[in-house]
Design a protein around this motif. Structure first.
Motif, PDB file in Angstrom:
ATOM      1  N   LEU A 102       0.831  -1.193   0.000  1.00  0.00           N
ATOM      2  CA  LEU A 102       0.000   0.000   0.000  1.00  0.00           C
ATOM      3  C   LEU A 102       0.869   1.247   0.000  1.00  0.00           C
ATOM      4  O   LEU A 102       1.996   1.236   0.493  1.00  0.00           O
ATOM      5  N   ASP A 103       0.308   2.296  -0.543  1.00  0.00           N
ATOM      6  CA  ASP A 103       1.051   3.548  -0.649  1.00  0.00           C
ATOM      7  C   ASP A 103       0.965   4.317   0.667  1.00  0.00           C
ATOM      8  O   ASP A 103       0.396   5.395   0.743  1.00  0.00           O
ATOM      9  N   LEU A 104       1.510   3.719   1.701  1.00  0.00           N
ATOM     10  CA  LEU A 104       1.520   4.334   3.032  1.00  0.00           C
ATOM     11  C   LEU A 104       2.935   4.221   3.580  1.00  0.00           C
ATOM     12  O   LEU A 104       3.499   3.128   3.610  1.00  0.00           O
ATOM     13  N   GLU A 105       3.508   5.316   3.997  1.00  0.00           N
ATOM     14  CA  GLU A 105       4.872   5.279   4.536  1.00  0.00           C
ATOM     15  C   GLU A 105       4.830   4.911   6.015  1.00  0.00           C
ATOM     16  O   GLU A 105       4.069   5.482   6.798  1.00  0.00           O
ATOM     17  N   THR A 106       5.687   3.953   6.372  1.00  0.00           N
ATOM     18  CA  THR A 106       5.680   3.499   7.768  1.00  0.00           C
ATOM     19  C   THR A 106       6.618   4.324   8.642  1.00  0.00           C
ATOM     20  O   THR A 106       6.504   4.319   9.853  1.00  0.00           O
TER      21      THR A 106
END
Length: 262
Positions: free
Chosen positions: A257-261
DNA sequence: ATGACTACTCCCAGTAGA
C-alpha cells in the motif's frame, strides 16, 4: 507498507515456515487465521525475535486469529461487535501510527458457512453483515483501513477451479456474493483482483478428496483486501509455499500500500 | 464408494474443517 494475510491452519504446525516466510517477505503487518490455539500457546517469543509486535485472539482447537506488526500497536480490540453470543475467535483489529496519520488493520476469519442448508450459513451471512457494520464505522472515522481476510467467498467463477462444483456452496451462493459486494462497496479494494484479473490465482488447495472435488489447487477463498480508497500497488500469492514440507492448505497473500511506515 | 486428508483433543476415537 506491506500488509499480508495467511490462513496458517495451526500456528504450531506452521511456525518454521512462518518464520522463514517472514524473513523473506518482510511484511510490515501480518494477519493470521486459524491459529488453532489459545493465547497462552501462541509462539510469540519466536515471532517477536524477528521484530514483530504480536497480539492474538485465540481459542481452543478451532479458529483463532493473530496480528503481527513491525510498528507498535496504539490500540487493539478482539472480537467482532454485534453479537454477544458469538464465541468464535474470528476477528481482531489494531491501530498503528504511520509517518503521516494512522492505519487501522483488521484480521478477519469469516465463517465457512457449509453445509449451506444448516444453521452455519445464516451465521456466516450475519457475521458478514456485522463485519459490514464495523467496516462502515471505521470508514467514517477517516482513518486509512487495511484488512487481511480469509474471505470464505468467491466473487466470481474466476475464483474457483471447477465452478460447477461450487454453485450451491456457501462460499459461492448468490447471497454470499451480494454480501461480499456490499462489503467492497464500503470503499474496500480486493487487492489481488485490483492487480490482475487473471483466472486461476488460487490460494487454497484441496487436500481432502471429496465427491466431485479432485485434490489440488481449488479456489481463491482469500485475499489481502485493503484500502481506505487507496489502490494496492502490488500483490500476489505465493504458490511456492505449497512446496514446503509441511504446507498449509492456504498460501499467503499480500499487498503493498502507498503508506509510509517511517 | 459408507472413502480418501490433516489437525485437534482430558491420548485416542471423534469432531471439524471446507
Amino acid at each position: 507498507m506491506r500488509i499480508a494475510t495467511w490462513n496458517v491452519n495451526s500456528i504450531r504446525q506452521r511456525l518454521e515456515p512462518l518464520l522463514a516466510w517472514l524473513k523473506e517477505c518482510s511484511p510490515d503487518i501480518v494477519c493470521l487465521q486459524e491459529i488453532k490455539c489459545v493465547d497462552e500457546a501462541f509462539p510469540r517469543l519466536e515471532i517477536e525475535a524477528l521484530g514483530y509486535n504480536v497480539v492474538t485472539h485465540g481459542q481452543k482447537t478451532f479458529n483463532g486469529v493473530a496480528l503481527l506488526s513491525k510498528l507498535p500497536f496504539d490500540e487493539t480490540k478482539s472480537g467482532l461487535a454485534g453479537d454477544d453470543e458469538d464465541a468464535h475467535a474470528r476477528f481482531l483489529e489494531g491501530v498503528v501510527t504511520l509517518k503521516r496519520g494512522v492505519v487501522r488493520i483488521a484480521c478477519l476469519y469469516l465463517p465457512n458457512g457449509n453445509p449451506a442448508d444448516s444453521d452455519k450459513y445464516p451465521y456466516k451471512l450475519k457475521w458478514m453483515s456485522r463485519a459490514s457494520g464495523v467496516c462502515a464505522s471505521a470508514a467514517q472515522s477517516g482513518r486509512a483501513t487495511g484488512a487481511g481476510w480469509r474471505l470464505q467467498c468467491h466473487s466470481s467463477s474466476q475464483d474457483v477451479y471447477n465452478p460447477a462444483a461450487w454453485v450451491n456452496d456457501a462460499l459461492f451462493r448468490t447471497a454470499t456474493r451480494e454480501s461480499f459486494q456490499s462489503l467492497l462497496g464500503l470503499g474496500l479494494t480486493d487487492a489481488l483482483r485490483a492487480v490482475s484479473d487473471t483466472p486461476g490465482q488460487y490460494t487454497f488447495w484441496i487436500t481432502r478428496p471429496a465427491p466431485g472435488r479432485r485434490t489440488g489447487p481449488a479456489h481463491r477463498s482469500f485475499a489481502a483486501v485493503a484500502a481506505g480508497q487507496r489502490p494496492a500497488r502490488g500483490c500476489r500469492d505465493r504458490q511456492l509455499c505449497r512446496a514446503w514440507e509441511k504446507p498449509s492448505d492456504h498460501v499467503p497473500v499480500w499487498a503493498d500500500l502507498d503508506l509510509e511506515t517511517a
